[in-house]
Design an enzyme around this catalytic site. Structure first.
Site, PDB file in Angstrom:
ATOM      1  N   ALA A 239      -7.785   0.309  -0.383  1.00 16.23           N
ATOM      2  CA  ALA A 239      -8.078  -0.773  -1.328  1.00 16.23           C
ATOM      3  C   ALA A 239      -6.843  -1.075  -2.175  1.00 16.23           C
ATOM      4  CB  ALA A 239      -9.237  -0.363  -2.225  1.00 16.23           C
TER       5      ALA A 239
ATOM      6  N   GLY B 238      -9.667   3.353   2.187  1.00 15.78           N
ATOM      7  CA  GLY B 238     -10.333   2.311   2.970  1.00 15.78           C
ATOM      8  C   GLY B 238      -9.627   2.010   4.287  1.00 15.78           C
TER       9      GLY B 238
ATOM     10  N   GLU C  38     -11.059   4.489   6.498  1.00 18.66           N
ATOM     11  CA  GLU C  38     -12.476   4.157   6.693  1.00 18.66           C
ATOM     12  C   GLU C  38     -12.649   3.006   7.690  1.00 18.66           C
ATOM     13  OE1 GLU C  38     -13.168   3.958   2.373  1.00 18.66           O
ATOM     14  OE2 GLU C  38     -14.917   5.222   2.761  1.00 18.66           O
TER      15      GLU C  38
ATOM     16  N   GLU D  23      -9.600   9.360  -2.177  1.00 14.10           N
ATOM     17  CA  GLU D  23     -10.341   8.798  -3.314  1.00 14.10           C
ATOM     18  C   GLU D  23     -10.611   9.783  -4.446  1.00 14.10           C
ATOM     19  OE1 GLU D  23     -10.992   8.155  -0.157  1.00 14.10           O
ATOM     20  OE2 GLU D  23     -11.417   6.032   0.124  1.00 14.10           O
TER      21      GLU D  23
HETATM   22  N1  COA Z   1      -2.790  -0.845  -3.429  1.00 15.75           N
HETATM   23  C1  COA Z   1      -1.846  -1.687  -3.883  1.00 15.75           C
HETATM   24  N2  COA Z   1      -0.530  -1.528  -3.649  1.00 15.75           N
HETATM   25  C2  COA Z   1      -0.165  -0.471  -2.915  1.00 15.75           C
HETATM   26  C3  COA Z   1      -1.094   0.459  -2.409  1.00 15.75           C
HETATM   27  C4  COA Z   1      -2.460   0.237  -2.700  1.00 15.75           C
HETATM   28  N3  COA Z   1      -3.438   1.026  -2.213  1.00 15.75           N
HETATM   29  N4  COA Z   1      -0.429   1.423  -1.730  1.00 15.75           N
HETATM   30  C5  COA Z   1       0.875   1.105  -1.803  1.00 15.75           C
HETATM   31  N5  COA Z   1       1.045  -0.034  -2.532  1.00 15.75           N
HETATM   32  C6  COA Z   1       2.291  -0.720  -2.857  1.00 15.75           C
HETATM   33  C7  COA Z   1       3.079   0.023  -3.912  1.00 15.75           C
HETATM   34  O1  COA Z   1       2.566  -0.252  -5.201  1.00 15.75           O
HETATM   35  C8  COA Z   1       4.464  -0.542  -3.694  1.00 15.75           C
HETATM   36  O2  COA Z   1       4.549  -1.827  -4.231  1.00 15.75           O
HETATM   37  P1  COA Z   1       5.628  -2.118  -5.412  1.00 15.75           P
HETATM   38  O3  COA Z   1       6.953  -1.905  -4.753  1.00 15.75           O
HETATM   39  O4  COA Z   1       5.349  -3.528  -5.776  1.00 15.75           O
HETATM   40  O5  COA Z   1       5.325  -1.127  -6.480  1.00 15.75           O
HETATM   41  C9  COA Z   1       4.499  -0.711  -2.172  1.00 15.75           C
HETATM   42  O6  COA Z   1       3.144  -0.748  -1.731  1.00 15.75           O
HETATM   43  C10 COA Z   1       5.183   0.428  -1.469  1.00 15.75           C
HETATM   44  O7  COA Z   1       4.568   1.633  -1.893  1.00 15.75           O
HETATM   45  P2  COA Z   1       5.378   2.871  -2.540  1.00 15.75           P
HETATM   46  O8  COA Z   1       4.414   3.671  -3.354  1.00 15.75           O
HETATM   47  O9  COA Z   1       6.607   2.390  -3.212  1.00 15.75           O
HETATM   48  O10 COA Z   1       5.780   3.626  -1.204  1.00 15.75           O
HETATM   49  P3  COA Z   1       5.793   5.196  -0.934  1.00 15.75           P
HETATM   50  O11 COA Z   1       6.241   5.334   0.481  1.00 15.75           O
HETATM   51  O12 COA Z   1       6.503   5.906  -1.999  1.00 15.75           O
HETATM   52  O13 COA Z   1       4.225   5.629  -1.034  1.00 15.75           O
HETATM   53  C11 COA Z   1       1.861   5.526  -0.594  1.00 15.75           C
HETATM   54  C12 COA Z   1       3.260   5.029  -0.211  1.00 15.75           C
HETATM   55  C13 COA Z   1       0.865   4.721   0.272  1.00 15.75           C
HETATM   56  C14 COA Z   1       1.724   7.005  -0.284  1.00 15.75           C
HETATM   57  C15 COA Z   1       1.585   5.312  -2.089  1.00 15.75           C
HETATM   58  O14 COA Z   1       1.897   3.974  -2.424  1.00 15.75           O
HETATM   59  C16 COA Z   1       0.180   5.579  -2.474  1.00 15.75           C
HETATM   60  O15 COA Z   1      -0.201   6.719  -2.690  1.00 15.75           O
HETATM   61  N6  COA Z   1      -0.687   4.515  -2.535  1.00 15.75           N
HETATM   62  C17 COA Z   1      -2.055   4.656  -2.858  1.00 15.75           C
HETATM   63  C18 COA Z   1      -2.815   5.006  -1.602  1.00 15.75           C
HETATM   64  C19 COA Z   1      -4.262   5.353  -1.865  1.00 15.75           C
HETATM   65  O16 COA Z   1      -4.565   6.346  -2.501  1.00 15.75           O
HETATM   66  N7  COA Z   1      -5.178   4.535  -1.346  1.00 15.75           N
HETATM   67  C20 COA Z   1      -6.567   4.747  -1.454  1.00 15.75           C
HETATM   68  C21 COA Z   1      -7.172   3.704  -2.313  1.00 15.75           C
HETATM   69  S1  COA Z   1      -8.903   3.999  -2.522  1.00 15.75           S
END
Ligand code: COA
Length: 257
Positions: A63, A108, A111, A131
């Site tokens: 999400a 998600g 999922e 989550e």
């Molecule tokens: N929602 C919105 N934006 C997201 C995202 C999410 N779930 N996951 C990654 N992004 C965005 C980041 O904010 C970043 O954007 P920005 O440069 O404008 O800040 C871009 O994607 C790249 O992510 P970044 O965090 O810089 O890369 P990374 O390789 O260091 O880490 C992840 C990648 C996916 C591990 C990390 O972004 C993360 O933990 N995201 C959340 C994932 C999550 O828990 N999802 C479950 C949601 S219920």
């Protein structure tokens, strides 16, 4: 376009297309996805479906957390209802759906893959239900589909630790069917989809129905479901075509009739 969708030679390919945010699912993407699936559900030219993510980093990071921060509780509930309905629709589609996990599949994102029929993973892919680290629980089927796929012990480990599982570990756990080199993932998914698409559409739909609805019921009920699903295939022209093709020593040509 947050979602790319194309149909090529009977294979529908869906690409989550927000690579700048790891293909995170926002309301716009979810609405597009729901719309395309509703259309493909009734489109007989689509014989099998492949779902993947744009870019080489993520299938989907789940999400959209930036959008989520702007939503009121009722809007969050609306989002969750739509994502649940959308993934239930994936499971209810008559066509087989293959998830090609080209990178991270979190929350998600995983999922979505769990609602697909088959999962292929690139060697560099990793997946997790993160989550609980965010103060919530998997809300789009994760607490239900993951334990059914890999068993409650491993599912609880993944959900309670929120840790990421690599492609090889996921394969050993049965979370993904197969791991392929990154560069081969798309071709492998399309090849598998073509292999499925060559088979009779009504048979595919009924086999999917029987497996899906037979899970979680006792064996006698499951066998009764299978019997009814078989009955749907019996009067089809494709069944006769298969028998004729066998007699004539040629490949059958199925029409879905
Ligand atoms: N929602 C919105 N934006 C997201 C995202 C999410 N779930 N996951 C990654 N992004 C965005 C980041 O904010 C970043 O954007 P920005 O440069 O404008 O800040 C871009 O994607 C790249 O992510 P970044 O965090 O810089 O890369 P990374 O390789 O260091 O880490 C992840 C990648 C996916 C591990 C990390 O972004 C993360 O933990 N995201 C959340 C994932 C999550 O828990 N999802 C479950 C949601 S219920």
């Amino acid at each position: 376009m947050a979602l790319r969708h194309e149909i090529d030679d009977g294979i529908g390919v869906l690409t989550l297309n927000r690579p700048e945010v790891m293909n995170a699912v926002n309301r716009a993407l979810l609405t597009e996805l729901h719309g395309v699936l509703q259309a493909w559900r009734f489109d007989r030219t689509v014989r099998a479906i492949v779902v993947t993510g744009a870019g080489d980093k993520a299938f989907s990071a789940g999400a959209d957390l930036k959008e989520r921060a702007t939503l009121q509780p009722d809007e969050v509930r609306q989002f969750l209802t739509l994502i649940r309905d959308t993934f239930a629709l994936v499971e209810a589609l008559p066509q087989p759906v293959i998830a090609a996990l080209n990178g991270l599949a979190l929350g998600g994102g995983l999922e979505f893959a769990l609602a697909c029929d088959v999962r292929l993973a690139a060697e560099s892919a990793a997946m997790g239900l993160t989550e609980t680290a965010l103060g919530i629980i998997p809300g789009a089927g994760g607490t239900q589909r993951l334990p059914r796929l890999i068993g409650p012990g491993r599912a609880k480990e993944m959900i309670f630790t929120a840790r990421r599982v690599g492609a090889r570990e996921a394969e050993a756990w049965g979370l993904v069917n197969r791991v392929v080199p990154d560069a081969d993932l798309r071709a492998a998914a399309i090849a598998m989809a073509q292999q499925m698409a060559a088979n009779a559409p009504v048979a595919l739909a009924q086999a999917k129905f029987a497996v899906q609805h037979g899970l979680g019921v006792d064996l006698a009920s499951g066998l009764a479901i299978e019997g009814k699903a078989y009955e749907v295939c019996t009067p089809t022209a494709d069944r006769i075509e298969a028998l004729t093709a066998f007699r004539e020593k040629r490949k059958p040509v199925f029409t879905g009739a």
